[in-house]
Write a protein that holds these residues in place. Structure first.
Motif, mmCIF file in Angstrom:
data_model
loop_
_atom_site.group_PDB
_atom_site.id
_atom_site.type_symbol
_atom_site.label_atom_id
_atom_site.label_comp_id
_atom_site.label_asym_id
_atom_site.label_seq_id
_atom_site.Cartn_x
_atom_site.Cartn_y
_atom_site.Cartn_z
ATOM 1 N N CYS A 30 0.905 -1.231 -0.058
ATOM 2 C CA CYS A 30 -0.008 -0.049 -0.070
ATOM 3 C C CYS A 30 0.853 1.153 0.145
ATOM 4 O O CYS A 30 1.949 1.212 0.444
ATOM 5 C CB CYS A 30 -1.098 -0.027 1.286
ATOM 6 S SG CYS A 30 -2.138 -1.226 1.466
ATOM 7 N N SER A 32 2.044 4.245 1.558
ATOM 8 C CA SER A 32 2.146 4.684 3.072
ATOM 9 C C SER A 32 2.248 6.232 3.123
ATOM 10 O O SER A 32 2.094 6.598 4.180
ATOM 11 C CB SER A 32 3.525 4.260 3.765
ATOM 12 O OG SER A 32 4.627 4.451 2.776
ATOM 13 N N LYS A 54 -2.455 7.852 -0.021
ATOM 14 C CA LYS A 54 -2.268 6.776 1.124
ATOM 15 C C LYS A 54 -3.298 5.672 1.263
ATOM 16 O O LYS A 54 -4.485 6.009 0.818
ATOM 17 C CB LYS A 54 -2.214 7.490 2.440
ATOM 18 C CG LYS A 54 -1.723 6.884 3.622
ATOM 19 C CD LYS A 54 -1.394 7.476 4.933
ATOM 20 C CE LYS A 54 -0.706 6.833 5.946
ATOM 21 N NZ LYS A 54 -0.631 7.542 6.991
ATOM 22 N N TYR A 55 -2.885 4.742 1.269
ATOM 23 C CA TYR A 55 -3.612 3.263 1.306
ATOM 24 C C TYR A 55 -3.880 2.933 -0.093
ATOM 25 O O TYR A 55 -4.676 1.670 -0.073
ATOM 26 C CB TYR A 55 -5.048 3.283 2.191
ATOM 27 C CG TYR A 55 -4.477 3.985 3.691
ATOM 28 C CD1 TYR A 55 -3.760 3.010 4.416
ATOM 29 C CD2 TYR A 55 -5.121 5.074 4.016
ATOM 30 C CE1 TYR A 55 -3.387 3.673 5.768
ATOM 31 C CE2 TYR A 55 -4.740 5.672 5.387
ATOM 32 C CZ TYR A 55 -4.025 4.947 6.241
ATOM 33 O OH TYR A 55 -3.826 5.270 7.379
ATOM 34 N N LEU A 89 0.612 -1.911 6.144
ATOM 35 C CA LEU A 89 -0.741 -1.180 5.990
ATOM 36 C C LEU A 89 -1.778 -2.042 5.496
ATOM 37 O O LEU A 89 -1.755 -2.700 4.589
ATOM 38 C CB LEU A 89 -0.580 0.138 5.434
ATOM 39 C CG LEU A 89 0.405 1.020 6.138
ATOM 40 C CD1 LEU A 89 0.623 2.093 5.143
ATOM 41 C CD2 LEU A 89 0.137 1.488 7.445
ATOM 42 N N LYS A 90 -2.886 -1.811 5.823
ATOM 43 C CA LYS A 90 -4.200 -2.198 5.341
ATOM 44 C C LYS A 90 -4.596 -1.351 4.122
ATOM 45 O O LYS A 90 -4.633 -0.143 4.243
ATOM 46 C CB LYS A 90 -5.321 -2.485 6.297
ATOM 47 C CG LYS A 90 -5.229 -3.593 7.136
ATOM 48 C CD LYS A 90 -6.337 -4.019 7.750
ATOM 49 C CE LYS A 90 -5.972 -5.074 8.728
ATOM 50 N NZ LYS A 90 -6.756 -6.072 8.788
ATOM 51 N N CYS A 91 -4.730 -1.753 3.019
ATOM 52 C CA CYS A 91 -5.165 -1.028 1.931
ATOM 53 C C CYS A 91 -6.662 -0.623 1.482
ATOM 54 O O CYS A 91 -7.451 -1.482 1.974
ATOM 55 C CB CYS A 91 -4.561 -1.531 0.609
ATOM 56 S SG CYS A 91 -2.969 -1.991 0.426
#
Length: 93
Positions: A30, A32, A54-55, A89-91
């Motif tokens: 993802c 960041s 982001k994401y 990270l969670k996308c």
């Protein structure tokens, strides 16, 4: 010092995946940072083709130095600098 640690972490992550899965294996990451430029080639001298937030989910399909060749959800390919992405990270899906 934090920048150096980030670069080393990205390099070690790349080496780990290449050693375990081979150079052609892909993995999900993802964006960041708040804004990231996706480029036509692995370096700042290459044209900015797209800007993402982001994401944003991407798939890493290749690596060259500290740059990753990525594929977006539409199947388009770009290059992004390693410090702009994270696999932790969670996308947005």
């Amino acid at each position: 010092n934090r920048i150096i640690c980030g670069i080393v972490e990205a390099m070690l992550r790349t080496l780990f995946f290449i050693c375990i899965f081979g150079p052609v294996s892909a993995w999900s990451v993802c964006v960041s940072k708040d804004i990231a430029h996706l480029r036509s080639g692995p370096g700042t001298k290459y044209k900015k083709k797209w800007t993402v937030g982001k994401y944003t989910p991407l798939i890493v399909i290749d690596a060259k130095s500290r740059w990753y060749k990525v594929k977006d959800m539409d199947g388009d390919t770009y290059w992004i600098y390693s410090s702009l992405i994270s696999s932790s990270l969670k996308c947005i899906s």
